[in-house]
Design a protein around this motif. Structure first.
Motif, PDB file in Angstrom:
ATOM      1  N   GLY A   1       0.811  -1.176   0.000  1.00  0.00           N
ATOM      2  CA  GLY A   1       0.000   0.000   0.000  1.00  0.00           C
ATOM      3  C   GLY A   1       0.858   1.245   0.000  1.00  0.00           C
ATOM      4  N   ASN A   2       0.291   2.305   0.523  1.00  0.00           N
ATOM      5  CA  ASN A   2       0.986   3.587   0.578  1.00  0.00           C
ATOM      6  C   ASN A   2       1.605   3.858   1.938  1.00  0.00           C
ATOM      7  OD1 ASN A   2       0.258   4.139  -2.059  1.00  0.00           O
ATOM      8  ND2 ASN A   2      -1.661   5.105  -1.469  1.00  0.00           N
ATOM      9  N   ASN A   3       1.641   2.866   2.816  1.00  0.00           N
ATOM     10  CA  ASN A   3       2.186   3.048   4.158  1.00  0.00           C
ATOM     11  C   ASN A   3       3.582   2.459   4.271  1.00  0.00           C
ATOM     12  OD1 ASN A   3      -0.145   4.281   5.220  1.00  0.00           O
ATOM     13  ND2 ASN A   3      -1.102   2.296   5.522  1.00  0.00           N
ATOM     14  N   TYR A   4       4.367   3.031   5.172  1.00  0.00           N
ATOM     15  CA  TYR A   4       5.712   2.550   5.471  1.00  0.00           C
ATOM     16  C   TYR A   4       5.723   2.039   6.909  1.00  0.00           C
ATOM     17  CZ  TYR A   4       7.196   4.918   1.245  1.00  0.00           C
ATOM     18  OH  TYR A   4       7.335   5.295  -0.058  1.00  0.00           O
ATOM     19  N   TYR A   5       6.535   1.013   7.160  1.00  0.00           N
ATOM     20  CA  TYR A   5       6.625   0.421   8.491  1.00  0.00           C
ATOM     21  C   TYR A   5       8.086   0.223   8.858  1.00  0.00           C
ATOM     22  CZ  TYR A   5       1.658  -0.528   8.166  1.00  0.00           C
ATOM     23  OH  TYR A   5       0.309  -0.378   8.055  1.00  0.00           O
ATOM     24  N   LEU A   6       8.358   0.225  10.149  1.00  0.00           N
ATOM     25  CA  LEU A   6       9.672  -0.108  10.672  1.00  0.00           C
ATOM     26  C   LEU A   6       9.759  -1.629  10.709  1.00  0.00           C
ATOM     27  CD1 LEU A   6      12.252   0.988  12.084  1.00  0.00           C
ATOM     28  CD2 LEU A   6      10.989   0.832  14.231  1.00  0.00           C
ATOM     29  N   GLY A   7      10.846  -2.198  10.202  1.00  0.00           N
ATOM     30  CA  GLY A   7      10.962  -3.652  10.174  1.00  0.00           C
ATOM     31  C   GLY A   7      12.320  -4.129  10.657  1.00  0.00           C
ATOM     32  N   ARG A   8      12.341  -5.362  11.122  1.00  0.00           N
ATOM     33  CA  ARG A   8      13.598  -5.999  11.533  1.00  0.00           C
ATOM     34  C   ARG A   8      13.672  -7.339  10.797  1.00  0.00           C
ATOM     35  NH1 ARG A   8      13.316  -6.043  17.061  1.00  0.00           N
ATOM     36  NH2 ARG A   8      12.117  -7.949  16.985  1.00  0.00           N
ATOM     37  N   TRP A   9      14.828  -7.607  10.210  1.00  0.00           N
ATOM     38  CA  TRP A   9      15.025  -8.797   9.392  1.00  0.00           C
ATOM     39  C   TRP A   9      16.056  -9.722  10.023  1.00  0.00           C
ATOM     40  CZ3 TRP A   9      11.918  -9.079   5.094  1.00  0.00           C
ATOM     41  CH2 TRP A   9      11.256  -7.901   4.754  1.00  0.00           C
ATOM     42  N   ASN A  10      15.863 -11.021   9.881  1.00  0.00           N
ATOM     43  CA  ASN A  10      16.831 -12.026  10.332  1.00  0.00           C
ATOM     44  C   ASN A  10      17.992 -12.090   9.347  1.00  0.00           C
ATOM     45  OD1 ASN A  10      15.412 -12.971  12.641  1.00  0.00           O
ATOM     46  ND2 ASN A  10      14.040 -14.121  11.304  1.00  0.00           N
ATOM     47  N   ALA A  11      19.046 -12.807   9.722  1.00  0.00           N
ATOM     48  CA  ALA A  11      20.225 -12.957   8.871  1.00  0.00           C
ATOM     49  C   ALA A  11      19.881 -13.605   7.531  1.00  0.00           C
ATOM     50  CB  ALA A  11      21.295 -13.768   9.590  1.00  0.00           C
ATOM     51  N   ASP A  12      18.851 -14.456   7.500  1.00  0.00           N
ATOM     52  CA  ASP A  12      18.455 -15.107   6.244  1.00  0.00           C
ATOM     53  C   ASP A  12      17.413 -14.281   5.472  1.00  0.00           C
ATOM     54  OD1 ASP A  12      16.221 -15.454   7.800  1.00  0.00           O
ATOM     55  OD2 ASP A  12      16.125 -17.627   7.556  1.00  0.00           O
ATOM     56  N   LEU A  13      17.260 -13.011   5.863  1.00  0.00           N
ATOM     57  CA  LEU A  13      16.375 -12.034   5.224  1.00  0.00           C
ATOM     58  C   LEU A  13      14.886 -12.388   5.304  1.00  0.00           C
ATOM     59  CD1 LEU A  13      18.479 -10.952   2.139  1.00  0.00           C
ATOM     60  CD2 LEU A  13      18.292  -9.854   4.367  1.00  0.00           C
ATOM     61  N   THR A  14      14.501 -13.080   6.360  1.00  0.00           N
ATOM     62  CA  THR A  14      13.075 -13.262   6.648  1.00  0.00           C
ATOM     63  C   THR A  14      12.662 -12.189   7.647  1.00  0.00           C
ATOM     64  OG1 THR A  14      13.547 -14.880   8.391  1.00  0.00           O
ATOM     65  CG2 THR A  14      13.069 -15.748   6.190  1.00  0.00           C
ATOM     66  N   LEU A  15      11.455 -11.713   7.505  1.00  0.00           N
ATOM     67  CA  LEU A  15      10.955 -10.655   8.377  1.00  0.00           C
ATOM     68  C   LEU A  15      10.779 -11.189   9.793  1.00  0.00           C
ATOM     69  CD1 LEU A  15       9.936  -7.722   8.511  1.00  0.00           C
ATOM     70  CD2 LEU A  15       7.658  -8.604   7.986  1.00  0.00           C
ATOM     71  N   ASP A  16      11.473 -10.562  10.746  1.00  0.00           N
ATOM     72  CA  ASP A  16      11.405 -10.967  12.151  1.00  0.00           C
ATOM     73  C   ASP A  16      10.302 -10.204  12.886  1.00  0.00           C
ATOM     74  OD1 ASP A  16      12.400 -12.257  14.585  1.00  0.00           O
ATOM     75  OD2 ASP A  16      13.174 -10.272  15.105  1.00  0.00           O
ATOM     76  N   ALA A  17      10.176  -8.898  12.601  1.00  0.00           N
ATOM     77  CA  ALA A  17       9.163  -8.068  13.263  1.00  0.00           C
ATOM     78  C   ALA A  17       8.852  -6.871  12.384  1.00  0.00           C
ATOM     79  CB  ALA A  17       9.661  -7.608  14.629  1.00  0.00           C
ATOM     80  N   LYS A  18       7.610  -6.386  12.484  1.00  0.00           N
ATOM     81  CA  LYS A  18       7.158  -5.210  11.748  1.00  0.00           C
ATOM     82  C   LYS A  18       6.430  -4.309  12.730  1.00  0.00           C
ATOM     83  CE  LYS A  18       3.526  -4.369   8.549  1.00  0.00           C
ATOM     84  NZ  LYS A  18       2.654  -4.921   7.531  1.00  0.00           N
ATOM     85  N   SER A  19       6.643  -3.009  12.623  1.00  0.00           N
ATOM     86  CA  SER A  19       6.011  -2.081  13.560  1.00  0.00           C
ATOM     87  C   SER A  19       4.495  -2.221  13.523  1.00  0.00           C
ATOM     88  CB  SER A  19       6.425  -0.636  13.250  1.00  0.00           C
ATOM     89  OG  SER A  19       6.031  -0.253  11.954  1.00  0.00           O
ATOM     90  N   SER A  20       3.896  -1.991  14.688  1.00  0.00           N
ATOM     91  CA  SER A  20       2.454  -2.129  14.830  1.00  0.00           C
ATOM     92  C   SER A  20       1.695  -1.000  14.144  1.00  0.00           C
ATOM     93  CB  SER A  20       2.073  -2.191  16.306  1.00  0.00           C
ATOM     94  OG  SER A  20       2.520  -1.023  16.981  1.00  0.00           O
ATOM     95  N   ASP A  21       2.360   0.125  13.916  1.00  0.00           N
ATOM     96  CA  ASP A  21       1.729   1.289  13.298  1.00  0.00           C
ATOM     97  C   ASP A  21       2.608   1.806  12.165  1.00  0.00           C
ATOM     98  OD1 ASP A  21       0.602   1.056  16.035  1.00  0.00           O
ATOM     99  OD2 ASP A  21      -0.489   2.845  15.433  1.00  0.00           O
ATOM    100  N   PRO A  22       2.003   2.436  11.157  1.00  0.00           N
ATOM    101  CA  PRO A  22       2.807   2.995  10.064  1.00  0.00           C
ATOM    102  C   PRO A  22       3.660   4.163  10.546  1.00  0.00           C
ATOM    103  CG  PRO A  22       0.464   3.483   9.736  1.00  0.00           C
ATOM    104  CD  PRO A  22       0.572   2.631  10.964  1.00  0.00           C
ATOM    105  N   ILE A  23       4.716   4.444   9.780  1.00  0.00           N
ATOM    106  CA  ILE A  23       5.631   5.541  10.096  1.00  0.00           C
ATOM    107  C   ILE A  23       5.717   6.474   8.894  1.00  0.00           C
ATOM    108  CG2 ILE A  23       6.974   4.100  11.677  1.00  0.00           C
ATOM    109  CD1 ILE A  23       9.148   3.976   9.471  1.00  0.00           C
ATOM    110  N   SER A  24       6.254   7.668   9.111  1.00  0.00           N
ATOM    111  CA  SER A  24       6.487   8.602   8.020  1.00  0.00           C
ATOM    112  C   SER A  24       7.717   8.149   7.247  1.00  0.00           C
ATOM    113  CB  SER A  24       6.722  10.009   8.577  1.00  0.00           C
ATOM    114  OG  SER A  24       7.204  10.859   7.564  1.00  0.00           O
TER     115      SER A  24
END
Length: 69
Positions: free
Chosen positions: A1-24
């Protein structure tokens, strides 16, 4: 979509966590202790906000709107 989120990725580039709310998309990121601070600059003239996220799970703790000058 048009929203951006803060994310954290594992060493194998799988998404570990995504922010609960969108960010600027124009946010400055500051890491301090167990929190992540995002200073959002909207670019549309809206007030700057500071979002505070828990570093362990990227959940939004609070949003701060500094007083205008």
């Amino acid at each position: 979509g048009n929203n951006y989120y803060l994310g954290r990725w594992n060493a194998d580039l799988t998404l570990d966590a995504k922010s609960s709310d969108p960010i600027s998309q124009n946010s400055d990121v500051t890491f301090y202790g167990d929190k992540i601070y995002l200073t959002g600059k909207s670019g549309t003239g809206e007030a700057t906000t500071i979002q505070v996220f828990n570093a362990s799970d990227l959940k939004l703790i609070k949003t701060i709107t500094p007083p205008s000058k």
